[in-house]
Design a protein around this motif. Structure first.
Motif: not given
Length: 274
Positions: A254-268
């Motif tokens: 959803s555009n109303d919340y935070d974008a899923f713009n990278m893998s969760i592992y890269d974010w970690m």
């Protein structure tokens, strides 16, 4: 003289700007490339760990003195089992999450990680037991204690929140990724030093999306060092796990919340204790 001034200004802006924008990742860059490690099954009672579990070690783990990031995966209620009385009970841990990706040979984060997947015999994830399990891992494996991460689905998502709510800055985890879970908003001030990225389906009838949304909002209202994030999938029910773990949910959020713009592992990997 003017050329020297502009060169010095450019150098200063470039050097200091780059050094401040992201955490130092030299400890990750120096790790041996993981070309496919081993996921080992450890039934309850076969080790000193409080849980039966799977443990994944990268391909060069035994040939290196390096310390590795640790990812702990907390499963949902469908994977509860007692491997001490039923040796096959652990296999249900391979149904979803990182242990499933490893078993399917789809595990390929940017940097190598040790992955531990414990199994409950009953009930829910107790924060003290999770802490004890991570203590066991630190004592028995080459773990970079500045890079310990926790993720979980459904019951495991609640487990992630419960662990930080109990231990706060004393927790081992620097970042958590709870999926289809929730927590106690009264403990939001415990997340000052812990990064949070929650995921949820907006049509989840088992655990309302509001559990994740309300928790993230409460954490951010307490002014954490890293703003908490929540990503919501439109039209998705309780099955928000696989698309998050393998990244296939990117672009469907959803555009109303935070974008899923990278893998969760890269974010970690961007989250590291000082």
């Amino acid at each position: 003289m003017k050329k020297i001034f502009y060169f010095s200004l450019f150098f200063s802006l470039f050097f200091f700007g780059c050094s401040d924008d992201s955490p130092n990742q030299n400890d990750l860059e120096s790790l041996p490339i993981d070309i496919g490690g081993i996921q080992t099954e450890n039934s309850l009672g076969s080790t000193n760990a409080i849980f039966g579990h799977y443990i994944y070690t990268p391909s060069e783990y035994n040939n290196s003195s390096d310390e590795y990031p640790l990812l702990v995966f907390l499963h949902g209620s469908g994977q509860i089992g007692n491997s001490q009385t039923n040796p096959d009970a652990l296999k249900v841990l391979l149904w979803t999450g990182p242990p499933n990706m490893i078993a399917q040979k789809k595990w390929a984060p940017k940097y190598p990680m040790i992955v531990a997947s414990p199994q409950l015999t009953s009930g829910s994830w107790n924060a003290d037991d999770v802490h004890s399990f991570i203590s066991y891992l630190i004592s028995n494996y080459k773990i970079n204690t500045n890079r310990i991460y926790l993720t979980g689905y459904s019951l495991g998502g609640f487990g992630c929140f419960n662990y930080i709510s109990k231990y706060g800055s004393e927790s081992y985890a620097k970042a958590i990724v709870p999926i289809a879970g929730g927590g106690s908003i009264s403990s939001a001030d415990k997340y000052t030093d812990v990064a949070v990225w929650a995921f949820h389906g907006d049509s989840d009838t088992s655990v309302s999306k509001n559990y994740s949304i309300d928790m993230v909002n409460a954490i951010n209202a307490s002014n954490p060092n890293t703003s908490a994030k929540v990503t919501i999938y439109p039209g998705v029910g309780h099955n928000s796990d696989t698309r998050t773990f393998d990244g296939t949910g990117m672009g469907t959020e959803s555009n109303d919340y935070d974008a899923f713009n990278m893998s969760i592992y890269d974010w970690m990997f961007l989250q590291v204790k000082n």
